[in-house]
Design a protein around this motif. Structure first.
Motif, PDB file in Angstrom:
ATOM      1  N   ASN A   1       2.032  21.771  -5.500  1.00  0.00           N
ATOM      2  CA  ASN A   1       0.687  21.986  -5.748  1.00  0.00           C
ATOM      3  C   ASN A   1      -0.030  21.148  -6.913  1.00  0.00           C
ATOM      4  O   ASN A   1      -1.298  20.426  -6.778  1.00  0.00           O
ATOM      5  CB  ASN A   1       0.522  23.371  -6.279  1.00  0.00           C
ATOM      6  CG  ASN A   1       0.761  24.464  -5.218  1.00  0.00           C
ATOM      7  OD1 ASN A   1       0.851  24.098  -3.944  1.00  0.00           O
ATOM      8  ND2 ASN A   1       0.759  25.755  -5.741  1.00  0.00           N
ATOM      9  N   SER A   2       0.548  20.620  -7.640  1.00  0.00           N
ATOM     10  CA  SER A   2       0.377  19.588  -8.838  1.00  0.00           C
ATOM     11  C   SER A   2      -0.040  18.210  -8.105  1.00  0.00           C
ATOM     12  O   SER A   2      -1.065  17.591  -8.282  1.00  0.00           O
ATOM     13  CB  SER A   2       1.399  19.348  -9.840  1.00  0.00           C
ATOM     14  OG  SER A   2       1.155  18.382 -10.725  1.00  0.00           O
ATOM     15  N   TYR A   3       0.975  18.096  -7.127  1.00  0.00           N
ATOM     16  CA  TYR A   3       0.812  16.757  -6.404  1.00  0.00           C
ATOM     17  C   TYR A   3      -0.553  16.691  -5.492  1.00  0.00           C
ATOM     18  O   TYR A   3      -1.278  15.722  -5.535  1.00  0.00           O
ATOM     19  CB  TYR A   3       1.807  16.578  -5.559  1.00  0.00           C
ATOM     20  CG  TYR A   3       1.392  15.127  -4.626  1.00  0.00           C
ATOM     21  CD1 TYR A   3       1.432  15.558  -3.043  1.00  0.00           C
ATOM     22  CD2 TYR A   3       1.558  14.136  -5.021  1.00  0.00           C
ATOM     23  CE1 TYR A   3       1.078  14.506  -2.356  1.00  0.00           C
ATOM     24  CE2 TYR A   3       1.436  12.876  -3.941  1.00  0.00           C
ATOM     25  CZ  TYR A   3       1.129  13.301  -2.683  1.00  0.00           C
ATOM     26  OH  TYR A   3       0.706  12.248  -1.707  1.00  0.00           O
ATOM     27  N   ARG A   4      -0.796  17.859  -5.064  1.00  0.00           N
ATOM     28  CA  ARG A   4      -1.876  18.139  -3.984  1.00  0.00           C
ATOM     29  C   ARG A   4      -3.297  17.967  -4.871  1.00  0.00           C
ATOM     30  O   ARG A   4      -4.346  17.110  -4.593  1.00  0.00           O
ATOM     31  CB  ARG A   4      -2.018  19.226  -3.336  1.00  0.00           C
ATOM     32  CG  ARG A   4      -1.195  19.362  -2.145  1.00  0.00           C
ATOM     33  CD  ARG A   4      -1.304  20.485  -1.178  1.00  0.00           C
ATOM     34  NE  ARG A   4      -2.465  20.743  -0.736  1.00  0.00           N
ATOM     35  CZ  ARG A   4      -3.125  20.070   0.400  1.00  0.00           C
ATOM     36  NH1 ARG A   4      -2.192  19.386   1.212  1.00  0.00           N
ATOM     37  NH2 ARG A   4      -4.206  20.243   0.896  1.00  0.00           N
ATOM     38  N   GLN A   5      -3.208  18.372  -6.006  1.00  0.00           N
ATOM     39  CA  GLN A   5      -4.258  18.463  -7.039  1.00  0.00           C
ATOM     40  C   GLN A   5      -4.511  17.022  -7.344  1.00  0.00           C
ATOM     41  O   GLN A   5      -5.820  16.607  -7.464  1.00  0.00           O
ATOM     42  CB  GLN A   5      -4.035  19.381  -8.268  1.00  0.00           C
ATOM     43  CG  GLN A   5      -3.870  21.004  -7.723  1.00  0.00           C
ATOM     44  CD  GLN A   5      -5.111  21.118  -7.178  1.00  0.00           C
ATOM     45  OE1 GLN A   5      -6.375  21.016  -7.463  1.00  0.00           O
ATOM     46  NE2 GLN A   5      -5.018  22.292  -6.081  1.00  0.00           N
TER      47      GLN A   5
ATOM     48  N   GLU B   1       0.725  -1.092   0.098  1.00  0.00           N
ATOM     49  CA  GLU B   1       0.109  -0.022  -0.059  1.00  0.00           C
ATOM     50  C   GLU B   1       0.859   1.342  -0.186  1.00  0.00           C
ATOM     51  O   GLU B   1       1.915   1.315   0.793  1.00  0.00           O
ATOM     52  CB  GLU B   1      -0.933   0.156   1.140  1.00  0.00           C
ATOM     53  CG  GLU B   1      -1.956   1.205   1.331  1.00  0.00           C
ATOM     54  CD  GLU B   1      -1.312   2.321   1.594  1.00  0.00           C
ATOM     55  OE1 GLU B   1      -0.499   2.278   2.678  1.00  0.00           O
ATOM     56  OE2 GLU B   1      -2.085   3.651   1.644  1.00  0.00           O
ATOM     57  N   LEU B   2       0.587   2.155  -0.791  1.00  0.00           N
ATOM     58  CA  LEU B   2       1.082   3.503  -1.030  1.00  0.00           C
ATOM     59  C   LEU B   2       0.272   4.603  -1.336  1.00  0.00           C
ATOM     60  O   LEU B   2      -0.334   4.584  -2.294  1.00  0.00           O
ATOM     61  CB  LEU B   2       2.571   3.307  -2.026  1.00  0.00           C
ATOM     62  CG  LEU B   2       3.551   4.490  -1.963  1.00  0.00           C
ATOM     63  CD1 LEU B   2       4.148   4.527  -0.770  1.00  0.00           C
ATOM     64  CD2 LEU B   2       4.176   4.412  -3.168  1.00  0.00           C
ATOM     65  N   GLY B   3       0.301   5.576  -0.633  1.00  0.00           N
ATOM     66  CA  GLY B   3      -0.407   6.796  -0.965  1.00  0.00           C
ATOM     67  C   GLY B   3      -1.774   6.571  -1.083  1.00  0.00           C
ATOM     68  O   GLY B   3      -2.726   6.994  -1.743  1.00  0.00           O
TER      69      GLY B   3
ATOM     70  N   PRO C   1       3.689   9.054   0.691  1.00  0.00           N
ATOM     71  CA  PRO C   1       3.209  10.588   0.516  1.00  0.00           C
ATOM     72  C   PRO C   1       2.337  11.016   1.433  1.00  0.00           C
ATOM     73  O   PRO C   1       1.601  10.133   2.079  1.00  0.00           O
ATOM     74  CB  PRO C   1       2.471  10.589  -1.014  1.00  0.00           C
ATOM     75  CG  PRO C   1       1.990   9.305  -1.026  1.00  0.00           C
ATOM     76  CD  PRO C   1       2.975   8.318  -0.498  1.00  0.00           C
ATOM     77  N   PRO C   2       2.360  12.114   1.863  1.00  0.00           N
ATOM     78  CA  PRO C   2       1.412  12.753   2.936  1.00  0.00           C
ATOM     79  C   PRO C   2      -0.219  12.690   2.063  1.00  0.00           C
ATOM     80  O   PRO C   2      -0.149  12.713   0.748  1.00  0.00           O
ATOM     81  CB  PRO C   2       1.697  14.220   2.882  1.00  0.00           C
ATOM     82  CG  PRO C   2       2.562  14.496   1.706  1.00  0.00           C
ATOM     83  CD  PRO C   2       3.320  13.171   1.208  1.00  0.00           C
ATOM     84  N   LYS C   3      -1.095  12.433   3.110  1.00  0.00           N
ATOM     85  CA  LYS C   3      -2.522  12.328   2.336  1.00  0.00           C
ATOM     86  C   LYS C   3      -3.065  13.797   2.446  1.00  0.00           C
ATOM     87  O   LYS C   3      -3.003  14.508   3.421  1.00  0.00           O
ATOM     88  CB  LYS C   3      -3.329  11.252   3.289  1.00  0.00           C
ATOM     89  CG  LYS C   3      -2.714   9.973   3.112  1.00  0.00           C
ATOM     90  CD  LYS C   3      -3.865   9.077   4.041  1.00  0.00           C
ATOM     91  CE  LYS C   3      -3.026   7.771   3.826  1.00  0.00           C
ATOM     92  NZ  LYS C   3      -3.787   6.664   4.295  1.00  0.00           N
TER      93      LYS C   3
END
Length: 943
Positions: free
Chosen positions: A413-417, A62-64, A501-503
Motif C-alpha cells: 500500500n505504501s508503494y502504491r501511495q 528507465e525504471l518505474g 515496478p508495476p504502474k
C-alpha cells in the motif's frame, strides 16, 4: 534516524515507521533564507560553451516511469513526467551532508544551504523571484545530502527560470561574509529551537554516544560554537568542493515537456565545468561497539523517554528490508509487541522501533515515552527485553505469518501511495541518492514482501544485542563482545535482479479553477435527506476521498457534556462486527484509510480509498460509526495519555505564555469556568479529563450521534452506485429525539492591551505573540484588502516585511510571521504576530516588530509588493484545489454556506481587484499597535 515525538505517537504508526526507515539521514528542513546585499565571494568559473554546441544528455535507463540521463560534466538527471498533474516539482540533490564535515566545520552543510538562498550576481533576490512566480520552495540537509526543491503550477517560463537559477547557484552563489553575519544568528536560533525539544535532544545525545568516530554522531545543525565561529573562507571552500555537476542529481516531476526540458537542462547545466579533481569522499569507519553505552539527559519539562539505538548496516545492505519489517512487526497498533506489552497496559504513552542505515552503517532505535508516574527502571527492562528478544515466553512471543502478511500489505500500500504522487516520490528518492543509487527505493519495495520470519529473527539476533546498544550509562562488561557490521555488496550485484515496478492507474489533467470544478460538481439530496455533493475526477491510482460531516445540538448544551472529543478517538477501537485488529486489517486489504474527529456539535469523517474499494470501505466505516465498541481499556489509555501530555507540557514556553495571559482574556470576555469561551488552566484541563467517565462518552454518543443532519462530499474516481450505498448505509441512522443543530455565531469582544512575560526555565528558545482582536469576518468588504496587507507584512515566504527586517537584516529569529483570522459567520476576527528568538533578544525583537507595524501604517505597501502577494495567494488557492482531499473539504465548506464554486471565483476576483490604496486603508483602519496584547515566554535572566 532521529524520530521527533511530541507527547503521543500518531495512530498510523506502521506507515510512519516505514516512511522513517526509508527517509535516510537526519533532515534539517527550513524556510530557506532570502537574498541580502553582499559583496560576491569567490565564484567558480562556468566553462564557456559555444552557442552552436550544447552538451546533450545521454539516456541511461528507465525504471518505474523515471528516466535517467547523464550530462558529459557528470550531472545526473531524473525525469518523472506525468501530464495529468497540474504542478511541477524541481529538486536538485547534492551528495554532501554533515558526514562530510571536519572538526570546526560541524553544521557547515546546513549553514551553506541557508546561504545559497542569498543569491548570485545575476539572481540577487531568490525568495522575491520565487514569490512573483507563485513557487513553493524549500531546502533540507541530512547527514548524507543537501537538496533544494520548488513546486509550482505547471508553467514553462517558471521551469526555465528554476533551471537557470539552479545552474547559476551551483557555480556562482554569493557566499559572502556580510550574509553570513546575519544568517549565522538565524541558524543559531534554529539550533535553540531544537534544544527545546526533549526527544530531539535525547536523540542527539544518544547518537553522539553511539558513534565514537563516525560523523553520524554529530547533529546536522552543528554545535553553537561552530555555527557562531565558522570562517567565511572555510564555507566558501566547502561550497566549491562539493557543489559541482558530478556531485549532483537534478530531479523533475509532474507536468512538463520532456524534450524542451532536456534542451533547457543542456543549455543551463551543460556549461557548468566539472572540476579536474574528484569529489572528496569520507573514509572514517565506525569500529564495532565494545559494550553497552548509556546517556542521561536532565532538563526542565517533558516526560520520561527511553531510547535504545543499535548499529545496523548501510541502507544498501540486504538486511535493511528485514530490519524495516522487524520494526513494523514490533510497532504496529494494536498487534505490535511493544504496543501490547507497554502501551496497551498503560505503562507507556507510545513505543516503537524505527530507522535504517544511511550511505554508511547507521542505527535503528527502540523507544518508549512514559507517563510521569512510570516505573522507569522496570519499563526500561521490558523495553530492552522486547527489542532484543530476550526473557521468557510471556514477555517475548514469536511472530506469526498473519502478522508478516499484514506488514507486506502495508508495504505494498505504501508503494502504491508513493507511485500515485510523482512529486512526493522524487522527495523520497532524493534521500536515497546519496546512498548510492535512486533505484534502491524500488529494490526495497521488492525486498520487503519477500522477507520471511526467519529473516526477521536473524537480524534481531545479529544486531539487537547489549554490546551493540546505546541507551543513554557506562557498565563494565565481563567479556569483550563486538558486533561486526557486514559490508554492503557491490551495487551491480545488489541491483542485478531488480525488476521494473508495476504502474498505477493514470489520472486526467484537470485545470483546478472554479469554472471547471463547478462543471464537474453534482449536488443531490438523497431520499433520506442526506446532502451529497460529488466532483468526478480521474485521479492517479483511482483515488477517492470522502468527507462526511455530522452536526447536532446547541453549543452551551453540548459543551456541558464531558468526553465529546473522545468519541471520535475511540472509533477505531472496534465495532460490533470488527475487533480493533480486524478493523485495521480490513482497511489495509481495501487500501483505505478511515479517520474520525469529533467535537461538541458534530463530527468529521474522512475516508480515502480507490474506486474499486470505496463502497466496501464505506461499509466498514458505517459499522464502526453506528456500532462502536467504545471499550473501557481504550478509554483509560486515551485519558492517561492526554493527562500525561498536558503534564509534560507544563514547562513549555507556549503553555506558560498562555497560562500568563488566560486570566486577562477571561476577564475581558466576562466568562468563568464552565463557559465555552473560558480559557482553562493546565490544572483545570487535567481535572476535566480525570472527571470524564466512559459512561459520559457513551451517553453523549447515544444522545447525539446520528445522520439527522449529514452532508457527504466525494472527490475522485467515483464508483457507480455511490449515492445508493451512502443512503443505504446511513439513511436510516436517525434519532428523532436528538437536539437539532443550532449554529453559534461568535461575536467580537474587545480585549484591552497588556504585557505579560512568563519564565520558561532551561529553554534555549523564547517566543513572543502580539495579538489584537478585530470586529471582522471573511465577508467584510475590507477583508480581501486586509488579507493582502497582512500577507505582505508577515505572510508568504521570506519576502515579507517581518522576515526581511527581523530575520534577514537583523538576524534575530529563525521564524516570524503574521496571520489574520476571520470566519464566515459572526465577527470575532483577530490579528497576530508570532516569533521565536534568543531570550536575551526579547526587547529588541518587540521593538523592531513595532517599528515595522508603524512603517506599514505610515509608508504603506508598494504596487510591486501588492502584485506579488496577489500572485502568491491566488497561486496557493489554485494549488490547493488540485488535491482531492482539499477539494472534498472545499465542497463541504461551500455546501455549509449554500454556495457554489462561482462564489470562490468571485472571491478570487475581489482579491485580484484590490488596489494599493485599499490595502493601505484597510491596514490603517484595523491594525493598531496600541491595541496589542504582548506576551512572551523564555528563560529570561531578568524580568
Amino acid at each position: 534516524m532521529r524520530i521527533k515525538l511530541d507527547g503521543r505517537m500518531a495512530r498510523g504508526l506502521g506507515v510512519a515507521l516505514l516512511g522513517l526507515a526509508l527517509a535516510v539521514g537526519q533532515a534539517q528542513p527550513l524556510p530557506p533564507p532570502a537574498a541580502a546585499k553582499a559583496k560576491p565571494a569567490a565564484a567558480r568559473a562556468v566553462a564557456p560553451a559555444p552557442a552552436a554546441v550544447v552538451a546533450q544528455p545521454e539516456r541511461v535507463r528507465e525504471l518505474g516511469g523515471i528516466e535517467e540521463y547523464r550530462l558529459p560534466n557528470g550531472l545526473q538527471v531524473l525525469l518523472f513526467p506525468d501530464a495529468t498533474q497540474t504542478t511541477t516539482t524541481v529538486n536538485i540533490t547534492y551528495r554532501v551532508g554533515s558526514r562530510h564535515e571536519a572538526p570546526g566545520e560541524y553544521g557547515m552543510a546546513h549553514l551553506l544551504e541557508h546561504m545559497l538562498f542569498k543569491g548570485t550576481e545575476r539572481q540577487k533576490d531568490i525568495p522575491g523571484q520565487m514569490a512573483q512566480r507563485g513557487v513553493r520552495f524549500n531546502g533540507t540537509t541530512t547527514v548524507d545530502r543537501t537538496n533544494y526543491f520548488a513546486s509550482f503550477n505547471a508553467n514553462a517560463d517558471t521551469l526555465a527560470f528554476l533551471l537557470d537559477l539552479e545552474a547559476d547557484r551551483m557555480a556562482n552563489s554569493r557566499v559572502a561574509k556580510a550574509d553570513l553575519d546575519t544568517e549565522m544568528t538565524v541558524v543559531r536560533n534554529e539550533f535553540e529551537r531544537g534544544e527545546n525539544q526533549p526527544f530531539a535532544v535525547l536523540s542527539q545525545r544518544v547518537n553522539a554516544a553511539a558513534f565514537a568516530w563516525h560523523p553520524y554522531g554529530h547533529a546536522t545543525i552543528g554545535p553553537r560554537s561552530d555555527i557562531e565561529n565558522v570562517p567565511i573562507e572555510k564555507l566558501q571552500a566547502f561550497y566549491k568542493r562539493y557543489y559541482r555537476p558530478d556531485n549532483a542529481t537534478l530531479l523533475i516531476a509532474g507536468q512538463f515537456d520532456k524534450a524542451a526540458t532536456l534542451a533547457l537542462i543542456s543549455r543551463h547545466f551543460g556549461a557548468v565545468a566539472k572540476p579536474a579533481t574528484p569529489v572528496p569522499q569520507p573514509y572514517t569507519v565506525e569500529p564495532a561497539q565494545d559494550g553497552e553505552r548509556t546517556v542521561v539527559v536532565r532538563r526542565v519539562g517533558g516526560q520520561p523517554i527511553l531510547l535504545a539505538s543499535y548499529h545496523v548496516p548501510a541502507i544498501t545492505h540486504p538486511d535493511t528490508a528485514p530490519l524495516i519489517v522487524y520494526g513494523l512487526l514490533m510497532s504496529l497498533q494494536p498487534s505490535g509487541q511493544l504496543f501490547k506489552q507497554l502501551v496497551e497496559p498503560k505503562l507507556a504513552v507510545a513505543a516503537g522501533i524505527g530507522g535504517a542505515g544511511g550511505a554508511d552503517p547507521g542505527t535503528v532505535s527502540a523507544f518508549a515515552v512514559l507517563p510521569p508516574d512510570a516505573d522507569v527502571a522496570k519499563i526500561e527492562t521490558q523495553l530492552l527485553d522486547l527489542a532484543e528478544g530476550r526473557g521468557d515466553g510471556r514477555t517475548v512471543k514469536p511472530f506469526d505469518e498473519s502478522e508478516l502478511a499484514r506488514v507486506r500489505d502495508i508495504a505494498v500500500n505504501s508503494y502504491r501511495q508513493q507511485m500515485k504522487n510523482p512529486e512526493a516520490l522524487i522527495q523520497q528518492i532524493s534521500g536515497l541518492i546519496a546512498a548510492g543509487d535512486w533505484r534502491l527505493l524500488f529494490q526495497l519495495m521488492e525486498d520487503i514482501p519477500k522477507v520471511t520470519l526467519a529473516d526477521v529473527e536473524r537480524v534481531r539476533a545479529a544486531y539487537f544485542r547489549p554490546a551493540n546498544r546505546t541507551l543513554g550509562r557506562y557498565l563494565p562488561a565481563d567479556k569483550i563482545e563486538r558486533v561486526d557490521i557486514p559490508a554492503a555488496p557491490s551495487l551491480s550485484a545488489r541491483l542485478a535482479s531488480l525488476q521494473g515496478p508495476p504502474k498505477v492507474e493514470e489520472g486526467e489533467q484537470l485545470e483546478p479553477v472554479p469554472a471547471v470544478l463547478e462543471s464537474r460538481t453534482k449536488r443531490t439530496t438523497l431520499p433520506s435527506g442526506i446532502a451529497l455533493h460529488t466532483l468526478q475526477k480521474q485521479t492517479r491510482g483511482n483515488t477517492v476521498v470522502v468527507q462526511m460531516q455530522l452536526r447536532w445540538g446547541e453549543r452551551d448544551a453540548t459543551f456541558a457534556r464531558n468526553g465529546t472529543g473522545l468519541v471520535g478517538q475511540l472509533m477505531d477501537e472496534g465495532s460490533a462486527s470488527y475487533t480493533r485488529q480486524q478493523l485495521q486489517d480490513a482497511l489495509i486489504k481495501l487500501r483505505a484509510s478511515f479517520n474520525v474527529t469529533s467535537y461538541d456539535q458534530g463530527a468529521s469523517i474522512f475516508i480515502s480509498a480507490e474506486r474499486d474499494t470505496l463502497l466496501p470501505a464505506l461499509r466498514v466505516a458505517a459499522d464502526a460509526l453506528r456500532k462502536p465498541l467504545l471499550p473501557q481499556d481504550a478509554f483509560d489509555r486515551e485519558i492517561k495519555a492526554a493527562v500525561a501530555g498536558i503534564e509534560a507540557s507544563r514547562q513549555e514556553p507556549g503553555v506558560l505564555r498562555q497560562e500568563a495571559t488566560r486570566a486577562h482574556y477571561n476577564k475581558a470576555r466576562g466568562v468563568s469556568l464552565g463557559h465555552p469561551d473560558y480559557v482553562m488552566s493546565v490544572d483545570e484541563r487535567i481535572a476535566n479529563l480525570k472527571a470524564t467517565t466512559l459512561d459520559d462518552v457513551k451517553r453523549f454518543y447515544a444522545d447525539y450521534w446520528s445522520a439527522n443532519d449529514a452532508h457527504v462530499s466525494a472527490v475522485g474516481a467515483l464508483p457507480d452506485g455511490l449515492a445508493a450505498e451512502i443512503d443505504k448505509l446511513f439513511g436510516d441512522w436517525k434519532k428523532p429525539a436528538a437536539p437539532k443543530y443550532v449554529r453559534h455565531i461568535q461575536q467580537h469582544v474587545t480585549v484591552p492591551p497588556a504585557r505579560f512575560d512568563a519564565i520558561a526555565r532551561d529553554k534555549a528558545n523564547a517566543i513572543v505573540r502580539l495579538h489584537e482582536t478585530l470586529p471582522l469576518n471573511s465577508e467584510d468588504p475590507d477583508y480581501p484588502a486586509l488579507e493582502l496587507a497582512v500577507h505582505i507584512f508577515g505572510g508568504g515566504g521570506l519576502e515579507s516585511r517581518l522576515s526581511e527586517r527581523v530575520r534577514q537584516k537583523e538576524g534575530l529569529t529563525y521564524g516570524i510571521g503574521a496571520s489574520l483570522s476571520a470566519g464566515y459567520w459572526g465577527n470575532a476576527g483577530s490579528f497576530a504576530i508570532q516569533a521565536s528568538y534568543a531570550p536575551d533578544k526579547r526587547e529588541r525583537v518587540i521593538a523592531v516588530v513595532q517599528e515595522e507595524v508603524a512603517r506599514m501604517g505610515t509608508q504603506g505597501v508598494t504596487a510591486a509588493e501588492l502584485a506579488r502577494a496577489k500572485k502568491d495567494i491566488l497561486e496557493g488557492r489554485k494549488q490547493g484545489r488540485a488535491d482531492p482531499g482539499a477539494l472534498a473539504g472545499g465542497l463541504t465548506s461551500l455546501a455549509e454556506r449554500g454556495e457554489t464554486w462561482a462564489i470562490a471565483q468571485k472571491r478570487d476576483e475581489a482579491l485580484a481587484a484590490v488596489t494599493v490604496e485599499q490595502a493601505n486603508a484597510a491596514w490603517r483602519k484595523h491594525i493598531d499597535a496600541k491595541n496589542f496584547i504582548i506576551s512572551t515566554a523564555g528563560d529570561f535572566k531578568s524580568p
